[in-house]
Design a protein around this motif. Structure first.
Motif, PDB file in Angstrom:
ATOM      1  N   VAL A   1       0.847  -1.197   0.000  1.00  0.00           N
ATOM      2  CA  VAL A   1       0.000   0.000   0.000  1.00  0.00           C
ATOM      3  C   VAL A   1       0.883   1.247   0.000  1.00  0.00           C
ATOM      4  O   VAL A   1       1.660   1.473   0.925  1.00  0.00           O
ATOM      5  CB  VAL A   1      -0.933   0.020   1.215  1.00  0.00           C
ATOM      6  CG1 VAL A   1      -1.736   1.334   1.253  1.00  0.00           C
ATOM      7  CG2 VAL A   1      -1.880  -1.173   1.189  1.00  0.00           C
ATOM      8  N   THR A   2       0.783   2.042  -1.042  1.00  0.00           N
ATOM      9  CA  THR A   2       1.525   3.303  -1.097  1.00  0.00           C
ATOM     10  C   THR A   2       0.640   4.492  -0.763  1.00  0.00           C
ATOM     11  O   THR A   2       1.140   5.550  -0.388  1.00  0.00           O
ATOM     12  CB  THR A   2       2.146   3.511  -2.485  1.00  0.00           C
ATOM     13  OG1 THR A   2       1.107   3.506  -3.484  1.00  0.00           O
ATOM     14  CG2 THR A   2       3.149   2.397  -2.794  1.00  0.00           C
ATOM     15  N   SER A   3      -0.662   4.331  -0.905  1.00  0.00           N
ATOM     16  CA  SER A   3      -1.575   5.406  -0.541  1.00  0.00           C
ATOM     17  C   SER A   3      -2.952   4.812  -0.290  1.00  0.00           C
ATOM     18  O   SER A   3      -3.393   3.917  -1.008  1.00  0.00           O
ATOM     19  CB  SER A   3      -1.654   6.469  -1.638  1.00  0.00           C
ATOM     20  OG  SER A   3      -2.327   7.615  -1.174  1.00  0.00           O
ATOM     21  N   ALA A   4      -3.602   5.323   0.742  1.00  0.00           N
ATOM     22  CA  ALA A   4      -4.969   4.900   1.051  1.00  0.00           C
ATOM     23  C   ALA A   4      -5.778   6.178   1.295  1.00  0.00           C
ATOM     24  O   ALA A   4      -6.046   6.926   0.355  1.00  0.00           O
ATOM     25  CB  ALA A   4      -4.974   3.964   2.251  1.00  0.00           C
ATOM     26  N   TYR A   5      -6.149   6.469   2.566  1.00  0.00           N
ATOM     27  CA  TYR A   5      -6.841   7.743   2.813  1.00  0.00           C
ATOM     28  C   TYR A   5      -5.870   8.914   2.691  1.00  0.00           C
ATOM     29  O   TYR A   5      -4.738   8.861   3.193  1.00  0.00           O
ATOM     30  CB  TYR A   5      -7.474   7.770   4.211  1.00  0.00           C
ATOM     31  CG  TYR A   5      -7.915   9.178   4.564  1.00  0.00           C
ATOM     32  CD1 TYR A   5      -9.034   9.738   3.954  1.00  0.00           C
ATOM     33  CD2 TYR A   5      -7.180   9.971   5.450  1.00  0.00           C
ATOM     34  CE1 TYR A   5      -9.417  11.043   4.206  1.00  0.00           C
ATOM     35  CE2 TYR A   5      -7.566  11.278   5.722  1.00  0.00           C
ATOM     36  CZ  TYR A   5      -8.678  11.815   5.100  1.00  0.00           C
ATOM     37  OH  TYR A   5      -9.048  13.112   5.344  1.00  0.00           O
ATOM     38  N   ARG A   6      -6.305   9.952   2.002  1.00  0.00           N
ATOM     39  CA  ARG A   6      -5.551  11.206   1.932  1.00  0.00           C
ATOM     40  C   ARG A   6      -6.496  12.367   2.195  1.00  0.00           C
ATOM     41  O   ARG A   6      -7.578  12.444   1.589  1.00  0.00           O
ATOM     42  CB  ARG A   6      -4.900  11.409   0.557  1.00  0.00           C
ATOM     43  CG  ARG A   6      -3.901  10.361   0.166  1.00  0.00           C
ATOM     44  CD  ARG A   6      -3.033  10.812  -1.014  1.00  0.00           C
ATOM     45  NE  ARG A   6      -3.770  11.055  -2.231  1.00  0.00           N
ATOM     46  CZ  ARG A   6      -3.737  10.255  -3.308  1.00  0.00           C
ATOM     47  NH1 ARG A   6      -3.027   9.129  -3.274  1.00  0.00           N
ATOM     48  NH2 ARG A   6      -4.403  10.564  -4.400  1.00  0.00           N
ATOM     49  N   ASN A   7      -6.124  13.276   3.091  1.00  0.00           N
ATOM     50  CA  ASN A   7      -6.889  14.504   3.289  1.00  0.00           C
ATOM     51  C   ASN A   7      -6.686  15.421   2.083  1.00  0.00           C
ATOM     52  O   ASN A   7      -5.744  15.244   1.302  1.00  0.00           O
ATOM     53  CB  ASN A   7      -6.462  15.195   4.579  1.00  0.00           C
ATOM     54  CG  ASN A   7      -4.972  15.429   4.647  1.00  0.00           C
ATOM     55  OD1 ASN A   7      -4.204  14.468   4.797  1.00  0.00           O
ATOM     56  ND2 ASN A   7      -4.532  16.670   4.508  1.00  0.00           N
ATOM     57  N   PRO A   8      -7.567  16.402   1.860  1.00  0.00           N
ATOM     58  CA  PRO A   8      -7.479  17.231   0.649  1.00  0.00           C
ATOM     59  C   PRO A   8      -6.131  17.917   0.445  1.00  0.00           C
ATOM     60  O   PRO A   8      -5.634  17.983  -0.687  1.00  0.00           O
ATOM     61  CB  PRO A   8      -8.612  18.246   0.845  1.00  0.00           C
ATOM     62  CG  PRO A   8      -9.636  17.499   1.638  1.00  0.00           C
ATOM     63  CD  PRO A   8      -8.826  16.668   2.604  1.00  0.00           C
ATOM     64  N   GLN A   9      -5.526  18.440   1.513  1.00  0.00           N
ATOM     65  CA  GLN A   9      -4.234  19.103   1.342  1.00  0.00           C
ATOM     66  C   GLN A   9      -3.166  18.108   0.874  1.00  0.00           C
ATOM     67  O   GLN A   9      -2.356  18.413  -0.003  1.00  0.00           O
ATOM     68  CB  GLN A   9      -3.796  19.755   2.665  1.00  0.00           C
ATOM     69  CG  GLN A   9      -4.609  20.973   3.085  1.00  0.00           C
ATOM     70  CD  GLN A   9      -4.198  22.252   2.379  1.00  0.00           C
ATOM     71  OE1 GLN A   9      -4.067  22.282   1.158  1.00  0.00           O
ATOM     72  NE2 GLN A   9      -4.008  23.316   3.141  1.00  0.00           N
ATOM     73  N   ARG A  10      -3.139  16.924   1.467  1.00  0.00           N
ATOM     74  CA  ARG A  10      -2.170  15.911   1.064  1.00  0.00           C
ATOM     75  C   ARG A  10      -2.457  15.447  -0.373  1.00  0.00           C
ATOM     76  O   ARG A  10      -1.531  15.210  -1.166  1.00  0.00           O
ATOM     77  CB  ARG A  10      -2.246  14.727   2.030  1.00  0.00           C
ATOM     78  CG  ARG A  10      -1.182  13.655   1.844  1.00  0.00           C
ATOM     79  CD  ARG A  10       0.225  14.223   2.048  1.00  0.00           C
ATOM     80  NE  ARG A  10       1.209  13.171   2.140  1.00  0.00           N
ATOM     81  CZ  ARG A  10       1.677  12.669   3.279  1.00  0.00           C
ATOM     82  NH1 ARG A  10       1.234  13.144   4.440  1.00  0.00           N
ATOM     83  NH2 ARG A  10       2.600  11.727   3.283  1.00  0.00           N
ATOM     84  N   ASN A  11      -3.725  15.308  -0.702  1.00  0.00           N
ATOM     85  CA  ASN A  11      -4.109  14.883  -2.038  1.00  0.00           C
ATOM     86  C   ASN A  11      -3.620  15.869  -3.092  1.00  0.00           C
ATOM     87  O   ASN A  11      -3.150  15.473  -4.164  1.00  0.00           O
ATOM     88  CB  ASN A  11      -5.633  14.743  -2.110  1.00  0.00           C
ATOM     89  CG  ASN A  11      -6.099  14.062  -3.372  1.00  0.00           C
ATOM     90  OD1 ASN A  11      -5.737  12.930  -3.652  1.00  0.00           O
ATOM     91  ND2 ASN A  11      -6.922  14.758  -4.147  1.00  0.00           N
ATOM     92  N   ARG A  12      -3.704  17.140  -2.790  1.00  0.00           N
ATOM     93  CA  ARG A  12      -3.267  18.164  -3.746  1.00  0.00           C
ATOM     94  C   ARG A  12      -1.749  18.192  -3.890  1.00  0.00           C
ATOM     95  O   ARG A  12      -1.214  18.279  -4.994  1.00  0.00           O
ATOM     96  CB  ARG A  12      -3.788  19.529  -3.281  1.00  0.00           C
ATOM     97  CG  ARG A  12      -3.309  20.736  -4.083  1.00  0.00           C
ATOM     98  CD  ARG A  12      -3.783  20.734  -5.531  1.00  0.00           C
ATOM     99  NE  ARG A  12      -5.223  20.678  -5.670  1.00  0.00           N
ATOM    100  CZ  ARG A  12      -6.026  21.728  -5.588  1.00  0.00           C
ATOM    101  NH1 ARG A  12      -5.538  22.942  -5.354  1.00  0.00           N
ATOM    102  NH2 ARG A  12      -7.335  21.594  -5.746  1.00  0.00           N
TER     103      ARG A  12
END
Length: 397
Positions: A311-322
């Motif tokens: 798993v390299t990414s699962a849940y991301r908050n909007p700031q992290r996603n951007r």
């Protein structure tokens, strides 16, 4: 685990200017004393003691019964109340309120001033939305009440320990409001994940549109990956005799996207592997060989992989996603409905990295349907699963 709403989200405001001040009364905070007060004597040395007290501070949150002073701007109203002790009738109607933002990231209160014994306002955010790998600071406000009684000016304020301040769950919620996403999480959709690997955001908490579905998605994809890695077909029962040398004893399972059929069995005895070999292992059909006896048991490699390490990414908050480069404002990652898996570090006999990428995408297709499982490089470049440039498979509900 689910948040204990009464324990985690209720702020017990307990501070004051005078010694012995205890918590405020009423629906906001409970207790029997003021949150903050100032006093003076009027009418000379023997005059009566007049006091200005801030008695309550609370947020009106839809569906929330426990008192809170954390908030979401601008959706939730914040109410503060004050009283005057030993003051003339009507004096409380002239209590003056001022609310000041703390820090440049906090926008002005709306409204910022008021006159009366009760004041209701909303906050505003000055947070940016350029993306960040760090948590946002909390929005917070300093609240000051003043009153003039017979020439004496009194002031009461919530001290720094009891500013109107966001807790972490509301800092997370605030990001969604700041970004203007179509999905806005409720308090009940925020939790501490059971497995830390599901949290690739900036906070202690994750958001899941449907509770527990992110871990369920990982489990289901893992099951399908292992089925694909063990799906060779036993065409002839072991020890069957009298077969022609070119009779297929074991055949690979169905083709896997661009990778084609992938064998998962090593030939035994006199049996012969035909077709491609990958890393020295058979990846094609197995024939009976010269002795005409079926000697090979299908799926004898007994492959079993665990996806948690991939798993390299699962849940991301909007700031992290951007900040990681996602172009999707409403990414499924921000809703707790997507996983990124990188199988390149996985070692499976008879499979190379490109084939494993295709196995991962095919497993995702089985769980979430074609179109919701795809191979990427970075956050926005779509590739075929057998492309050497691919670095992960994205799987979303």
């Amino acid at each position: 685990m689910r948040l204990d709403r009464a324990g985690r989200l209720a702020w017990v405001l307990c501070a004051g200017i005078v010694a012995g001040c205890t918590c405020g009364r009423g629906e906001g905070t409970g207790g029997s004393g003021p949150l903050a007060e100032d006093d003076a004597r009027v009418g000379g040395g023997g005059g009566r003691r007049v006091a200005l007290e801030i008695t309550e501070a609370f947020t009106k949150t839809t569906g929330q019964t426990a008192p809170r002073t954390s908030f979401l701007s601008p959706e939730e109203e914040i109410t503060v109340r004050a009283r005057l002790v030993n003051a003339p009738n009507g004096a409380e109607d002239h209590i003056r309120w001022t609310v000041r933002p703390v820090g440049a990231h906090t926008g002005p209160a709306i409204p910022a001033t008021h006159e009366g014994k009760e004041f209701t306002f909303r906050g505003s955010s000055a947070n940016g939305n350029a993306g960040s790998r760090q948590p946002n600071p909390p929005l917070e406000y300093e609240v000051i009440a003043t009153a003039t009684v017979e020439g004496q000016t009194l002031e009461a304020r919530l001290p720094p320990t009891t500013f109107i301040r966001q807790e972490e769950v509301d800092i997370v919620r605030q990001e969604y409001a700041d970004y203007g996403t179509s999905f806005r999480p409720r308090l009940t959709q925020i939790s501490v994940p059971g497995r830390a690997l599901l949290n690739t955001g900036n906070y202690t908490f994750i958001v899941e549109e449907d509770e527990g579905k992110l871990e369920e998605l990982l489990t289901q994809v893992e099951q399908e990956v292992n089925r694909i890695l063990n799906d060779d077909v036993q065409e002839q029962p072991v020890r069957t005799r009298g077969l022609k040398p070119n009779t297929v004893v074991v055949s690979p399972g169905p083709p896997v996207l661009e990778a084609g059929p992938l064998g998962d069995t090593d030939p035994q005895g006199d049996d012969v592997c035909v077709g491609p070999r990958v890393n020295g292992a058979c990846s094609g059909p197995i024939l009976a060989g010269r002795n005409g006896v079926a000697e090979t048991l299908a799926n004898n490699r007994q492959v079993r992989v665990e996806l948690s390490k991939l798993v390299t990414s699962a849940y991301r908050n909007p700031q992290r996603n951007r900040v990681i480069g996602s172009r999707s404002l409403n990414s499924r990652h921000t809703r707790g409905r997507a996983l990124d898996l990188d199988p390149r570090a996985l070692t499976v006999r008879g499979k190379d990295a490109r084939q494993l990428m295709c196995v991962m995408e095919a497993a995702g297709d089985r769980v979430v349907g074609t179109g919701n499982s795809f191979t990427e490089r970075g956050a926005a470049t779509f590739l075929d699963c057998n492309d050497v440039a691919a670095d992960h498979v994205h799987i979303q509900r």
